[in-house]
Scaffold this motif. Structure first.
Motif, PDB file in Angstrom:
ATOM      1  N   ASP A  34      -7.693   5.445  -1.179  1.00  0.00           N
ATOM      2  CA  ASP A  34      -7.657   4.328  -0.153  1.00  0.00           C
ATOM      3  C   ASP A  34      -7.180   3.184  -0.761  1.00  0.00           C
ATOM      4  OD1 ASP A  34      -9.990   4.347  -1.305  1.00  0.00           O
ATOM      5  OD2 ASP A  34     -11.089   4.073   0.502  1.00  0.00           O
ATOM      6  N   GLU A  35      -6.750   3.139  -1.859  1.00  0.00           N
ATOM      7  CA  GLU A  35      -6.331   1.930  -2.293  1.00  0.00           C
ATOM      8  C   GLU A  35      -5.011   1.265  -1.825  1.00  0.00           C
ATOM      9  OE1 GLU A  35      -5.859  -0.270  -6.821  1.00  0.00           O
ATOM     10  OE2 GLU A  35      -7.409   1.087  -6.390  1.00  0.00           O
ATOM     11  N   ALA A  36      -4.930   0.033  -1.334  1.00  0.00           N
ATOM     12  CA  ALA A  36      -3.648  -0.448  -0.684  1.00  0.00           C
ATOM     13  C   ALA A  36      -2.823  -1.081  -1.674  1.00  0.00           C
ATOM     14  CB  ALA A  36      -3.743  -1.298   0.321  1.00  0.00           C
ATOM     15  N   GLN A  37      -1.465  -0.847  -1.505  1.00  0.00           N
ATOM     16  CA  GLN A  37      -0.472  -1.349  -2.365  1.00  0.00           C
ATOM     17  C   GLN A  37       0.308  -2.366  -1.444  1.00  0.00           C
ATOM     18  OE1 GLN A  37       1.308   0.199  -5.856  1.00  0.00           O
ATOM     19  NE2 GLN A  37      -0.587   1.531  -6.065  1.00  0.00           N
ATOM     20  N   LYS A  51       3.129  -1.591   3.425  1.00  0.00           N
ATOM     21  CA  LYS A  51       1.785  -1.250   2.879  1.00  0.00           C
ATOM     22  C   LYS A  51       1.477   0.014   2.588  1.00  0.00           C
ATOM     23  CE  LYS A  51      -2.999  -3.096   3.408  1.00  0.00           C
ATOM     24  NZ  LYS A  51      -3.683  -4.036   4.419  1.00  0.00           N
ATOM     25  N   TYR A  53      -0.908   3.410   0.998  1.00  0.00           N
ATOM     26  CA  TYR A  53      -2.121   3.819   0.444  1.00  0.00           C
ATOM     27  C   TYR A  53      -2.221   4.882  -0.511  1.00  0.00           C
ATOM     28  CZ  TYR A  53      -4.363   0.675   3.933  1.00  0.00           C
ATOM     29  OH  TYR A  53      -4.684  -0.462   4.550  1.00  0.00           O
ATOM     30  N   ALA A  57       1.677   5.571  -3.602  1.00  0.00           N
ATOM     31  CA  ALA A  57       1.968   4.169  -2.618  1.00  0.00           C
ATOM     32  C   ALA A  57       3.175   3.398  -3.299  1.00  0.00           C
ATOM     33  CB  ALA A  57       0.742   3.317  -2.549  1.00  0.00           C
ATOM     34  N   SER A 196      -0.351   7.577   4.372  1.00  0.00           N
ATOM     35  CA  SER A 196      -0.999   6.513   5.343  1.00  0.00           C
ATOM     36  C   SER A 196      -0.173   5.114   4.669  1.00  0.00           C
ATOM     37  CB  SER A 196      -2.915   6.408   4.778  1.00  0.00           C
ATOM     38  OG  SER A 196      -3.250   5.297   5.344  1.00  0.00           O
ATOM     39  N   LYS A 211      -5.041   5.310   9.111  1.00  0.00           N
ATOM     40  CA  LYS A 211      -5.804   4.611   7.902  1.00  0.00           C
ATOM     41  C   LYS A 211      -6.706   5.593   7.041  1.00  0.00           C
ATOM     42  CE  LYS A 211      -8.134   1.144   9.730  1.00  0.00           C
ATOM     43  NZ  LYS A 211      -8.707   0.020  10.167  1.00  0.00           N
ATOM     44  N   PRO A 212      -6.629   5.213   5.673  1.00  0.00           N
ATOM     45  CA  PRO A 212      -7.248   6.278   4.691  1.00  0.00           C
ATOM     46  C   PRO A 212      -8.684   6.659   5.158  1.00  0.00           C
ATOM     47  CG  PRO A 212      -6.445   4.499   3.712  1.00  0.00           C
ATOM     48  CD  PRO A 212      -6.118   3.922   4.998  1.00  0.00           C
TER      49      PRO A 212
END
Ligand code: AMP
Ligand code: MG
Length: 353
Positions: A34-37, A51, A53, A57, A196, A211-212
């Protein structure tokens, strides 16, 4: 309670909006699920925030940015190397590319269904106002009337491959290209392994999956009375979809106290004055939503709702000059009004209900 909810929603969607997010990318090869880039690019005359996840990503962002940049080089009306530039110079092409074929087919269909509120051949008029170059000016009425004789999508000959334009006609895909590019970018991200992601292409938001954590995305709709602020009009809670807005505040200039915006009514050659200040379309196909956001803005509230009832396949939020926010039935639970001071909501029912 309601205020707290709104504050939480605003905090959650800050990252979706241009200006809220930081600069370029923040990549990490070992991103967790669930980390966003994020990545910010400038394309199609627009700041775009991408964006994604999860572990794919980084690859997904690269794929999305490449896709959008490639399509910009096809559809730009000003880039002398673009396919559309060549089409406009040469009056057509023996064999158009797939993206041009897709958007010719879509644009011609939307033009027919909207009784000419949408015209791909509007370009000479858009250019005369200076919206392409930023050298704004108010053309004379005579000039506009003369340019309008060249605006007639019914005269475009296209057999799926070969395109022929009448003398003097030039095309502008600016009202649909971003939505189409968003669709293609979302597919490229999916192929790169992402599940995501959210793209904000300057007022066009397109999502991949949820969303994650499995919850919906919160997408803010700008306040036409205060578009640069965080005093949003409202928020839509959506799954995988396109949320595409056209508003007179997106591109405009003021001369002698009069404001002129970039959405042209092909019936007059002047900026559409339909009583609407923004139109948001929600639906599966970004190209269709983009085309309809522009068209319904030109048509005005009553014709826009007639169109929705006749053709369906999308939902919308129409904002009027006098502060009415018309939300079609399918969005009534998804939409939260934020600016309760300036606006009131009415829900539009399907035909026959
Ligand atoms: P959008 O921001 O999607 O509403 O698209 C606006 C852009 O579409 C303008 O900058 C023009 O390039 C082009 N455009 C303006 N008016 C029309 C129209 N009536 N039909 C088709 N394209 C238009
Ligand atoms: Mg549009």
């Amino acid at each position: 309670m309601k205020k707290q909810l709104t504050a939480a929603l605003l905090a959650a969607l800050c990252l979706l909006l241009p200006g809220c997010s930081g600069a370029s990318s923040s990549a990490s090869a070992t991103a967790s699920a669930d980390e966003a880039q994020t990545q910010t690019i400038y394309a199609m005359d627009t700041v775009m925030d991408l964006k994604a996840y999860g572990g794919s990503a980084s690859a997904a962002l690269t794929a999305a940015a490449d896709t959008i940049t490639r399509l910009e080089s096809v559809f730009s009306v000003t880039d002398e190397n673009s396919e559309v530039y060549a089409i406009n110079q040469n009056g057509g092409e023996e064999s158009v590319s797939q993206p041009v074929a897709d958007l010719l087919t879509l644009g011609l269909k939307i033009g027919k269904q909207t009784d000419g509120a949408f015209e791909l051949s509007i370009y000479p008029v858009v250019r005369a106002w200076g919206f392409t170059t930023g050298s704004y000016q108010v053309p004379t009425n005579d000039e506009l009337q003369s340019l309008l004789t060249k605006v007639d999508d019914a005269a475009i000959e296209f057999d799926g491959t070969k395109l022929t334009l009448p003398a003097g006609m030039e095309l502008d895909f600016g009202a649909i290209a971003k939505g189409y590019a968003g669709d293609q970018a979302i597919e490229a991200m999916r192929e790169a392994g992402a599940s995501s992601a959210i793209l904000n292409l300057g007022g066009n938001v397109q999502t991949l999956g949820l969303k994650p954590d499995g919850s919906n995305w919160n997408v803010a709709i700008k306040n036409p009375k205060d578009p640069e602020s965080e005093n949003y009009l409202g928020i839509l809670s959506v799954g995988e979809t396109a949320v595409i807005t056209s508003g007179g505040y997106e591109r405009y200039f003021t001369q002698d106290g009069v404001t002129y915006h970039h959405i042209i009514d092909p019936a007059t050659g002047y900026p559409a004055d339909s009583g609407l200040t923004s139109v948001t379309i929600v639906g599966e196909d970004g190209g269709v939503c983009d085309g309809l956001s522009t068209s319904l803005f030109v048509m005005g509230k009553d014709k826009a709702l007639d169109y929705w009832r006749t053709y369906g396949g999308f939902q919308c939020v129409l904002v009027t000059e006098d502060g009415e926010v018309v939300v079609t039935e399918g969005l009534k639970d998804a939409f939260t009004l934020v600016d309760e001071t300036d606006y009131t909501v009415t829900v539009a029912a399907e035909a026959g209900t």
